[in-house]
Each structure stands twice: as C-alpha cells, then as structure tokens.
Design a protein around this motif. Structure first.
Motif, PDB file in Angstrom:
ATOM      1  N   LYS A  14      95.585  58.761-102.554  1.00 51.20           N
ATOM      2  CA  LYS A  14      94.728  59.884-102.131  1.00 51.20           C
ATOM      3  C   LYS A  14      95.466  60.802-101.162  1.00 51.20           C
ATOM      4  N   SER A  15      96.284  60.208-100.309  1.00 51.18           N
ATOM      5  CA  SER A  15      96.999  61.018 -99.313  1.00 51.18           C
ATOM      6  C   SER A  15      98.021  61.947 -99.947  1.00 51.18           C
ATOM      7  N   GLN A  16      98.429  61.655-101.177  1.00 53.87           N
ATOM      8  CA  GLN A  16      99.429  62.468-101.866  1.00 53.87           C
ATOM      9  C   GLN A  16      98.806  63.562-102.733  1.00 53.87           C
ATOM     10  N   ALA A  17      97.489  63.609-102.792  1.00 52.97           N
ATOM     11  CA  ALA A  17      96.788  64.560-103.652  1.00 52.97           C
ATOM     12  C   ALA A  17      96.315  65.779-102.861  1.00 52.97           C
ATOM     13  N   ASP A  18      95.991  66.836-103.603  1.00 54.28           N
ATOM     14  CA  ASP A  18      95.410  68.034-102.991  1.00 54.28           C
ATOM     15  C   ASP A  18      93.903  67.879-102.802  1.00 54.28           C
ATOM     16  N   PHE A  19      93.271  67.148-103.741  1.00 53.35           N
ATOM     17  CA  PHE A  19      91.835  66.905-103.684  1.00 53.35           C
ATOM     18  C   PHE A  19      91.550  65.488-104.157  1.00 53.35           C
ATOM     19  N   VAL A  20      90.405  64.964-103.768  1.00 54.84           N
ATOM     20  CA  VAL A  20      89.935  63.657-104.232  1.00 54.84           C
ATOM     21  C   VAL A  20      88.579  63.857-104.893  1.00 54.84           C
ATOM     22  N   THR A  21      88.436  63.317-106.102  1.00 60.31           N
ATOM     23  CA  THR A  21      87.168  63.374-106.803  1.00 60.31           C
ATOM     24  C   THR A  21      86.480  62.015-106.687  1.00 60.31           C
ATOM     25  N   SER A  22      85.374  61.818-107.370  1.00 60.39           N
ATOM     26  CA  SER A  22      84.687  60.529-107.337  1.00 60.39           C
ATOM     27  C   SER A  22      85.404  59.532-108.246  1.00 60.39           C
ATOM     28  N   SER A  23      84.919  58.310-108.316  1.00 56.79           N
ATOM     29  CA  SER A  23      85.609  57.245-109.042  1.00 56.79           C
ATOM     30  C   SER A  23      85.396  57.370-110.549  1.00 56.79           C
TER      31      SER A  23
END
Length: 276
Positions: A248-257
C-alpha cells in the motif's frame, strides 16, 4: 503513498488477477460488479487487460467473461490473444531451466513445469496440486521426467509447505542463475522461475505497446510484492485493500479488498473520471 501527481488521462488499465480482480479463495471468480465495471471502462474508450503469474490457459476463466483480446501470463513471459495465440513468448533458457529443476528437487521442493499450454508434474501426490487446479482450471499431466518440455518452459514452479525453505531456495537459486532467469516467490508456498525479463513491469510495458498507449496514460492495480514492478511503470498505481502495508505504501491510491469489489470501485472512482 508515492506522492506522485495523478495523470489527467487514462487509456489503459492493467490488473493483477489473484488477490485483485478475482474474489478470495476458494471461489476465485469474477463478481458481477467487476464484469459490469469493465464494460463501463470499454464504453468510455479505456482498454483493459490482466497480468498474472498463472499460465495463459489458466487465465481464460477471467479473460473470457471480460472479453479480453490481449493479456499477459507467466508475469509477462507470454502475451497472448483471447484464443491463446502467442503475441510474444519468452521461455526460460533451457540450461537455466535444468539448473532450476535440479536445485529445487535437491532441496525437497515439488517441481512443476508449464510448457506447451500444459502443466507437467512428477509427483501426483503434491498437496498443492488441488489448490492449483482450482486456480488455473485444468489438471496436470504426470510424467517421469520433464524431458524436452524444459526447452519451452514458460514457468517452472517449486512448491513447498515450508516457507523458510523456499525463501532460502529463492536466494540461492537466483545467485546460481544470475541474469539467465528470474527466481521469485509468487506465494509463500510457490517459487517461480521465469525468463529474466518476466516481471509485471515488463508486462505492462509490453501491453501498453501492443495497445498503442503511452505509459503516462496507464493505470495498474495489484496486491502482492510481485505486483510492485508494475507500480512505477504505470502513471497511476492502485493497491488493493487486502494488500500488505508495504505494498500500500508504494501505491498512489488504495481501494477496497477483493472481497469488497475493490477493482470495480477503483474503476468507478479513479479510472473512469480520467477517461479519454
């Protein structure tokens, strides 16, 4: 989070498969919301594709319902059409394949070879076979030895219930293979050996080229460490809610599972607003 400025335009969206676009085990299917969301993507003029460590044949259960005509198996070693006709193929070099098989057998891992659109095993009692059959949708062929299939291997897998053993084997085997092949775990219980350029970053570059889309108009989504090579290649990187904190820390956004229609929600909230 990366802190990158999100692109204004997305023309291609590339998704990982297991843990991302399919629902969790044991079903590993496509939710209706995901199928509908991909239809909305196409209607908006945004191309869609998938990339996986699975063999291309084992991706048909996803590619078929989504109507995909180009997708990447073996982490990008093979780019194929919807009927599995090869667009690009990059086999494990034969000498590296034979070294990998010998070393995996030496440390006690069960070895699988994916070649010629088939899956070959020497031990039909390997406890992970049933799990893989559920994932890829076809059964292995039991052989006494792998023979000349090793000259056309898209992927070689060492499976083991001992994650420490595979972690050591990953480091040792990569040192032995050098730049001839890539040895990386796709799961704690699978060690994959592929062509040295077979990672999902290379796969995204290849898919963008075949779709005729510049990389600054590509978005990607994934959940595992082996998805991370995609993240800096795409202009927009999305991590699943079921991903580790590091991913998650490497992404621009986090979506749901993937149990909560994460890809469909990402399409509606992050991709469609950036349609061409």
């Amino acid at each position: 989070m990366t802190g990158r400025q999100p692109p204004k335009k997305i023309s291609l969206f590339v998704s990982d498969v297991d843990g991302t676009i399919v629902t969790p085990s044991p079903n590993k299917g496509l939710a209706p919301a995901t199928i509908d969301a991909v239809k909305r993507l196409k209607a908006a003029g945004i191309a869609f594709s998938i990339v996986s460590s699975r063999p291309p044949r084992g991706m048909l259960s996803v590619a078929g319902p989504l109507g995909l005509d180009r997708f990447a198996g073996f982490n990008g070693s093979e780019i194929v059409t919807g009927d599995l006709s090869p667009i690009e193929q990059h086999f494990v070099p034969e000498e590296a394949a034979r070294i990998a098989v010998a070393e995996m057998q030496k440390v006690g891992a069960d070895v699988w070879v994916f070649a010629d659109n088939e899956w070959f095993v020497t031990d039909p009692d390997d406890p992970y076979i049933a799990h893989e059959v559920n994932t890829v949708g076809f059964s292995p062929i039991v052989v006494k030895e792998f023979g000349d299939h090793l000259a056309r291997a898209g992927k070689i897998v060492g499976s083991s219930a001992n994650p420490e053993l595979l972690a050591r084997a990953e480091a040792d085997l990569q040192q032995m293979l050098g730049t001839a092949a890539s040895a990386k775990r796709s799961q704690t219980y699978y060690l994959d050996v592929t062509h040295p350029t077979a990672d999902k970053g290379h796969a995204v570059r290849a898919l963008a080229r075949h779709f005729g889309v510049p990389l600054d108009e590509v978005a990607v989504v994934g959940d595992m460490i082996n998805d991370l090579p995609m993240f800096p290649v795409g202009a927009l990187a999305i991590a699943m809610g079921n991903a580790s904190d590091y991913v998650k820390s490497q992404a621009d956004f986090v979506t749901s599972s993937n149990a909560e229609d994460g890809v469909a929600r990402a399409i509606d909230s992050l991709i469609l607003p950036r349609a061409p």
